[in-house]
Scaffold this motif. Structure first.
Motif, PDB file in Angstrom:
ATOM      1  N   VAL A  45     -30.058  -0.653 -19.338  1.00 51.72           N
ATOM      2  CA  VAL A  45     -30.761   0.628 -19.196  1.00 51.72           C
ATOM      3  C   VAL A  45     -29.935   1.753 -19.823  1.00 51.72           C
ATOM      4  O   VAL A  45     -30.437   2.559 -20.609  1.00 51.72           O
ATOM      5  CB  VAL A  45     -31.032   0.937 -17.704  1.00 51.72           C
ATOM      6  N   LEU A  46     -28.655   1.799 -19.478  1.00 52.08           N
ATOM      7  CA  LEU A  46     -27.799   2.852 -20.028  1.00 52.08           C
ATOM      8  C   LEU A  46     -27.617   2.712 -21.531  1.00 52.08           C
ATOM      9  O   LEU A  46     -27.462   3.711 -22.241  1.00 52.08           O
ATOM     10  CB  LEU A  46     -26.436   2.841 -19.338  1.00 52.08           C
ATOM     11  N   GLU A  47     -27.640   1.498 -22.006  1.00 51.63           N
ATOM     12  CA  GLU A  47     -27.492   1.280 -23.448  1.00 51.63           C
ATOM     13  C   GLU A  47     -28.615   1.959 -24.221  1.00 51.63           C
ATOM     14  O   GLU A  47     -28.429   2.408 -25.348  1.00 51.63           O
ATOM     15  CB  GLU A  47     -27.473  -0.226 -23.741  1.00 51.63           C
ATOM     16  N   VAL A  48     -29.786   2.051 -23.607  1.00 58.07           N
ATOM     17  CA  VAL A  48     -30.926   2.706 -24.236  1.00 58.07           C
ATOM     18  C   VAL A  48     -30.956   4.203 -23.936  1.00 58.07           C
ATOM     19  O   VAL A  48     -31.176   5.032 -24.820  1.00 58.07           O
ATOM     20  CB  VAL A  48     -32.252   2.055 -23.771  1.00 58.07           C
ATOM     21  N   VAL A  49     -30.695   4.548 -22.667  1.00 55.09           N
ATOM     22  CA  VAL A  49     -30.863   5.933 -22.227  1.00 55.09           C
ATOM     23  C   VAL A  49     -29.740   6.843 -22.726  1.00 55.09           C
ATOM     24  O   VAL A  49     -29.990   7.983 -23.127  1.00 55.09           O
ATOM     25  CB  VAL A  49     -30.964   5.999 -20.685  1.00 55.09           C
ATOM     26  N   LEU A  50     -28.499   6.365 -22.712  1.00 53.42           N
ATOM     27  CA  LEU A  50     -27.374   7.222 -23.085  1.00 53.42           C
ATOM     28  C   LEU A  50     -27.452   7.737 -24.521  1.00 53.42           C
ATOM     29  O   LEU A  50     -27.247   8.932 -24.757  1.00 53.42           O
ATOM     30  CB  LEU A  50     -26.049   6.499 -22.851  1.00 53.42           C
ATOM     31  N   PRO A  51     -27.763   6.878 -25.508  1.00 51.11           N
ATOM     32  CA  PRO A  51     -27.915   7.418 -26.864  1.00 51.11           C
ATOM     33  C   PRO A  51     -29.035   8.459 -26.952  1.00 51.11           C
ATOM     34  O   PRO A  51     -28.903   9.465 -27.659  1.00 51.11           O
ATOM     35  CB  PRO A  51     -28.244   6.181 -27.707  1.00 51.11           C
TER      36      PRO A  51
ATOM     37  N   LEU B 270     -22.677   4.320 -11.423  1.00 52.74           N
ATOM     38  CA  LEU B 270     -22.726   3.482 -12.611  1.00 52.74           C
ATOM     39  C   LEU B 270     -21.809   4.022 -13.696  1.00 52.74           C
ATOM     40  O   LEU B 270     -21.906   3.647 -14.846  1.00 52.74           O
ATOM     41  CB  LEU B 270     -24.165   3.408 -13.148  1.00 52.74           C
ATOM     42  N   GLY B 271     -20.919   4.948 -13.331  1.00 52.89           N
ATOM     43  CA  GLY B 271     -20.043   5.552 -14.326  1.00 52.89           C
ATOM     44  C   GLY B 271     -19.057   4.573 -14.928  1.00 52.89           C
ATOM     45  O   GLY B 271     -18.487   4.828 -15.976  1.00 52.89           O
ATOM     46  N   ASP B 272     -18.865   3.416 -14.255  1.00 53.35           N
ATOM     47  CA  ASP B 272     -17.925   2.444 -14.802  1.00 53.35           C
ATOM     48  C   ASP B 272     -18.607   1.461 -15.739  1.00 53.35           C
ATOM     49  O   ASP B 272     -17.970   0.533 -16.238  1.00 53.35           O
ATOM     50  CB  ASP B 272     -17.259   1.680 -13.657  1.00 53.35           C
ATOM     51  N   VAL B 273     -19.893   1.669 -15.987  1.00 50.70           N
ATOM     52  CA  VAL B 273     -20.589   0.803 -16.936  1.00 50.70           C
ATOM     53  C   VAL B 273     -20.040   1.071 -18.324  1.00 50.70           C
ATOM     54  O   VAL B 273     -19.886   2.217 -18.744  1.00 50.70           O
ATOM     55  CB  VAL B 273     -22.110   1.063 -16.899  1.00 50.70           C
ATOM     56  N   SER B 274     -19.720   0.025 -19.064  1.00 51.05           N
ATOM     57  CA  SER B 274     -19.115   0.201 -20.383  1.00 51.05           C
ATOM     58  C   SER B 274     -20.157   0.700 -21.374  1.00 51.05           C
ATOM     59  O   SER B 274     -21.351   0.492 -21.218  1.00 51.05           O
ATOM     60  CB  SER B 274     -18.518  -1.128 -20.879  1.00 51.05           C
TER      61      SER B 274
END
Length: 295
Positions: free
Chosen positions: A221-227, A62-66
């Protein structure tokens, strides 16, 4: 008692008072160190789980997720989050860290126009402001055992500034707590987050990552988890730095107490010698007076 002996006694009394103060400060710092270490243990459990979740997501290709925190931009501005103490009496804690930051800046041949300083702690803020650096953010008064709610404003400001392209990379500089007698300077790139970094931090990289059913989408999911992940890294650095600060204070106050004890012993020896000399002089004078009377 002669003026010389009285002066030595006053110096002994003054040094004993100093030793009492440094011993008390050492005990206080020791208690703070024990408390923040317990708090740090709890944080590390949370951080470990969060890192593993994000690492598994990265392994799921999922590394290419913006996402802003994942974007690698042209590094026009480099941010340095420098975590120092607000007060002194911590030995070389602050000076060693600041020297390492300046060395890193010089090694990378960065000019002041390319730098954005974010200072947590008064020592770092004052140092960089006096030398004309762009201190875009400063925070003073971090508590002795900070929790995430207290530091939330700091980490939110840092990630927001990155999102708004105030700087394009973030280096976090702090003292890492190694033991009660040892700290280690770290200057770590934390933003942008890269999948390589995430996979490197996974506890068991050889294990097969679990399968995920995403609800909502991976992007959401990444929008929440990454921050949360980025903020946990910054908070962890501040917590680590504060632990190292207390350890440095314990070491510094212990050394001060030992030095005071050494000075007291030397002064007592000097006092005894001076008193013995004064007694010898008095005996000589009395003997001489008696001899004069007999003559």
């Amino acid at each position: 008692m002669t003026a010389s002996l009285q002066g030595i006694q006053r110096r002994i009394s003054s040094t004993q008072s100093t030793r009492q103060i440094t011993n008390a400060m050492k005990m206080v710092s020791t208690a703070k160190l024990a408390k923040i270490q317990r708090s740090g243990d709890g944080y590390r459990v949370y951080a470990s789980y969060l890192q593993n979740v994000v690492a598994h997501l990265a392994k799921a290709h999922l590394g290419d997720v913006s996402g802003t925190l994942l974007e690698t931009r042209a590094a026009k501005k480099i941010g340095y989050l420098v975590v120092t103490s607000d007060r002194g009496l911590v030995g070389g804690y602050n000076s060693t860290l600041i020297k390492a930051v300046m060395a890193d800046i010089q090694q990378r041949q960065l000019s002041k126009d390319q730098l954005v300083i974010l200072a947590v702690g008064g020592n770092g803020a004052d140092f960089f402001k006096k030398r004309g650096f762009n201190v875009a953010y400063e925070y003073r008064g971090v508590s002795d055992v900070p929790d995430f709610n207290e530091v939330r404003g700091i980490v939110k400001m840092v990630t927001t500034m990155y999102d708004n392209e105030v700087f394009d990379e973030l280096e976090v500089a702090y003292q890492h707590f190694v033991s009660r007698i040892s700290n280690e300077v770290r200057v770590v790139k934390m933003l942008p987050v890269t999948t390589d970094d995430l996979e490197a931090k996974e506890e068991n990289p050889d294990t097969v990552p679990p399968e995920y059913d995403f609800e909502p989408s991976p992007e959401d999911v990444l929008e929440v988890v990454l921050p949360q992940y980025a903020q946990s890294l910054i908070y962890g650095s501040i917590l680590d730095a504060k632990t190292a600060e207390h350890a440095a204070s314990v070491t510094s106050m212990s050394a001060a107490s030992d030095n005071a004890e050494e000075v007291i012993n030397k002064l007592r020896l000097e006092f005894n010698r001076a008193r013995q000399s004064a007694i010898t002089t008095e005996i000589t004078e009395i003997t001489g007076g008696m001899a004069a009377l007999e003559d």
